[in-house]
Design a protein around this motif. Structure first.
Motif, PDB file in Angstrom:
ATOM      1  N   ILE A 172     -37.601   8.125  16.023  1.00  0.00           N
ATOM      2  CA  ILE A 172     -37.176   9.253  16.937  1.00  0.00           C
ATOM      3  C   ILE A 172     -37.650  10.442  16.550  1.00  0.00           C
ATOM      4  CG2 ILE A 172     -34.984   7.899  17.494  1.00  0.00           C
ATOM      5  CD1 ILE A 172     -33.413  10.065  15.615  1.00  0.00           C
ATOM      6  N   LYS A 173     -37.501  11.525  17.548  1.00  0.00           N
ATOM      7  CA  LYS A 173     -37.737  12.896  17.307  1.00  0.00           C
ATOM      8  C   LYS A 173     -36.793  13.727  17.791  1.00  0.00           C
ATOM      9  CE  LYS A 173     -41.049  12.692  21.293  1.00  0.00           C
ATOM     10  NZ  LYS A 173     -42.179  13.408  21.645  1.00  0.00           N
ATOM     11  N   CYS A 174     -36.551  14.670  17.114  1.00  0.00           N
ATOM     12  CA  CYS A 174     -35.623  15.783  17.232  1.00  0.00           C
ATOM     13  C   CYS A 174     -36.076  17.079  18.074  1.00  0.00           C
ATOM     14  CB  CYS A 174     -34.830  16.219  15.863  1.00  0.00           C
ATOM     15  SG  CYS A 174     -34.345  14.814  15.062  1.00  0.00           S
ATOM     16  N   LEU A 175     -35.199  17.244  19.030  1.00  0.00           N
ATOM     17  CA  LEU A 175     -35.399  18.773  19.798  1.00  0.00           C
ATOM     18  C   LEU A 175     -34.112  19.552  19.666  1.00  0.00           C
ATOM     19  CD1 LEU A 175     -36.030  15.638  21.612  1.00  0.00           C
ATOM     20  CD2 LEU A 175     -37.409  17.220  22.830  1.00  0.00           C
ATOM     21  N   SER A 176     -34.603  20.829  19.997  1.00  0.00           N
ATOM     22  CA  SER A 176     -33.627  21.884  19.808  1.00  0.00           C
ATOM     23  C   SER A 176     -33.224  22.116  21.058  1.00  0.00           C
ATOM     24  CB  SER A 176     -34.407  23.073  19.107  1.00  0.00           C
ATOM     25  OG  SER A 176     -35.353  23.579  19.689  1.00  0.00           O
ATOM     26  N   ALA A 177     -34.067  21.766  22.275  1.00  0.00           N
ATOM     27  CA  ALA A 177     -33.739  22.028  23.635  1.00  0.00           C
ATOM     28  C   ALA A 177     -34.271  20.696  24.222  1.00  0.00           C
ATOM     29  CB  ALA A 177     -34.158  23.178  24.122  1.00  0.00           C
ATOM     30  N   GLU A 200     -27.662  19.663  11.033  1.00  0.00           N
ATOM     31  CA  GLU A 200     -27.958  20.472  12.409  1.00  0.00           C
ATOM     32  C   GLU A 200     -27.751  19.174  13.478  1.00  0.00           C
ATOM     33  OE1 GLU A 200     -31.649  22.743  12.570  1.00  0.00           O
ATOM     34  OE2 GLU A 200     -31.994  21.899  10.511  1.00  0.00           O
ATOM     35  N   GLY A 201     -27.578  17.945  12.915  1.00  0.00           N
ATOM     36  CA  GLY A 201     -27.599  16.978  13.877  1.00  0.00           C
ATOM     37  C   GLY A 201     -26.752  16.779  14.977  1.00  0.00           C
ATOM     38  N   LYS A 202     -25.661  17.458  14.883  1.00  0.00           N
ATOM     39  CA  LYS A 202     -24.566  17.583  16.189  1.00  0.00           C
ATOM     40  C   LYS A 202     -25.293  18.533  17.319  1.00  0.00           C
ATOM     41  CE  LYS A 202     -20.955  16.423  13.450  1.00  0.00           C
ATOM     42  NZ  LYS A 202     -19.649  16.703  12.851  1.00  0.00           N
ATOM     43  N   ASN A 203     -26.112  19.588  16.862  1.00  0.00           N
ATOM     44  CA  ASN A 203     -26.366  20.461  18.003  1.00  0.00           C
ATOM     45  C   ASN A 203     -27.999  20.216  18.500  1.00  0.00           C
ATOM     46  OD1 ASN A 203     -24.247  22.172  17.381  1.00  0.00           O
ATOM     47  ND2 ASN A 203     -25.312  22.725  15.348  1.00  0.00           N
ATOM     48  N   LEU A 204     -28.454  19.073  18.422  1.00  0.00           N
ATOM     49  CA  LEU A 204     -29.802  18.522  18.677  1.00  0.00           C
ATOM     50  C   LEU A 204     -29.715  17.716  19.709  1.00  0.00           C
ATOM     51  CD1 LEU A 204     -31.435  18.174  14.877  1.00  0.00           C
ATOM     52  CD2 LEU A 204     -31.545  20.194  16.633  1.00  0.00           C
ATOM     53  N   PHE A 205     -31.041  17.402  20.380  1.00  0.00           N
ATOM     54  CA  PHE A 205     -31.448  16.464  21.461  1.00  0.00           C
ATOM     55  C   PHE A 205     -32.125  15.459  20.756  1.00  0.00           C
ATOM     56  CE2 PHE A 205     -30.529  20.333  23.241  1.00  0.00           C
ATOM     57  CZ  PHE A 205     -29.805  20.025  24.613  1.00  0.00           C
ATOM     58  N   TYR A 206     -32.372  14.098  21.032  1.00  0.00           N
ATOM     59  CA  TYR A 206     -32.883  13.040  20.517  1.00  0.00           C
ATOM     60  C   TYR A 206     -33.769  12.278  21.745  1.00  0.00           C
ATOM     61  CZ  TYR A 206     -30.040  14.376  16.811  1.00  0.00           C
ATOM     62  OH  TYR A 206     -29.466  14.984  15.589  1.00  0.00           O
ATOM     63  N   LEU A 207     -34.908  11.680  20.896  1.00  0.00           N
ATOM     64  CA  LEU A 207     -35.642  10.840  22.047  1.00  0.00           C
ATOM     65  C   LEU A 207     -36.454  10.004  20.960  1.00  0.00           C
ATOM     66  CD1 LEU A 207     -36.928  10.493  24.832  1.00  0.00           C
ATOM     67  CD2 LEU A 207     -38.569  12.056  24.072  1.00  0.00           C
ATOM     68  N   ALA A 208     -36.547   8.590  21.607  1.00  0.00           N
ATOM     69  CA  ALA A 208     -37.147   7.715  20.874  1.00  0.00           C
ATOM     70  C   ALA A 208     -38.746   7.986  20.942  1.00  0.00           C
ATOM     71  CB  ALA A 208     -37.153   6.326  21.400  1.00  0.00           C
ATOM     72  N   THR A 209     -39.444   7.735  19.945  1.00  0.00           N
ATOM     73  CA  THR A 209     -41.028   7.847  19.498  1.00  0.00           C
ATOM     74  C   THR A 209     -41.725   6.769  20.364  1.00  0.00           C
ATOM     75  OG1 THR A 209     -41.218   7.169  17.495  1.00  0.00           O
ATOM     76  CG2 THR A 209     -40.767   9.392  18.015  1.00  0.00           C
ATOM     77  N   LYS A 210     -42.907   6.808  20.454  1.00  0.00           N
ATOM     78  CA  LYS A 210     -43.789   5.399  20.888  1.00  0.00           C
ATOM     79  C   LYS A 210     -43.495   4.570  19.749  1.00  0.00           C
ATOM     80  CE  LYS A 210     -48.210   3.921  21.965  1.00  0.00           C
ATOM     81  NZ  LYS A 210     -49.698   4.144  22.384  1.00  0.00           N
ATOM     82  N   LYS A 211     -43.411   4.713  18.429  1.00  0.00           N
ATOM     83  CA  LYS A 211     -43.520   3.762  17.412  1.00  0.00           C
ATOM     84  C   LYS A 211     -42.019   2.999  17.543  1.00  0.00           C
ATOM     85  CE  LYS A 211     -42.981   3.376  12.429  1.00  0.00           C
ATOM     86  NZ  LYS A 211     -42.920   4.215  11.327  1.00  0.00           N
ATOM     87  N   GLY A 212     -40.938   3.917  18.065  1.00  0.00           N
ATOM     88  CA  GLY A 212     -39.583   3.534  18.073  1.00  0.00           C
ATOM     89  C   GLY A 212     -39.364   2.512  19.266  1.00  0.00           C
ATOM     90  N   LEU A 213     -39.967   2.943  20.345  1.00  0.00           N
ATOM     91  CA  LEU A 213     -39.945   2.319  21.569  1.00  0.00           C
ATOM     92  C   LEU A 213     -40.739   0.685  21.537  1.00  0.00           C
ATOM     93  CD1 LEU A 213     -40.722   4.929  24.130  1.00  0.00           C
ATOM     94  CD2 LEU A 213     -38.485   3.818  23.633  1.00  0.00           C
TER      95      LEU A 213
END
Length: 83
Positions: free
Chosen positions: A45-50, A64-77
């Protein structure tokens, strides 16, 4: 990949907030942060600030985890879809 990691990746096909993930999975903060950290450290996964701003520095999810956004990476998918 553990069952919890698999379940979490299910939620990350699109950018999601920490709160959305927590509500969807009904997990305690400790389990969610540990699982996010495990997936992050393995490049799943990758982390995003917005929603459109990826973090390229090393992120401490336990701070910081509770204030971030998340998305699976290609590797994760790819890992998620081969199980």
């Amino acid at each position: 990949m553990s069952d919890t990691e698999f379940d979490l990746l299910d939620e990350l096909y699109f950018v999601q907030t920490y709160d959305f993930i927590k509500e969807s999975l009904k997990w305690e903060d400790e389990l969610l942060l540990e699982t996010l950290n495990s997936l992050y450290q393995s490049g799943m996964i990758k982390c995003l600030s917005a929603p459109d701003t990826e973090r390229f520095d090393q992120v401490d999810l336990f701070k910081e985890g509770k204030n971030l956004f998340y998305l699976a990476t290609k590797k994760g998918l790819m890992a998620h879809n081969t199980l």
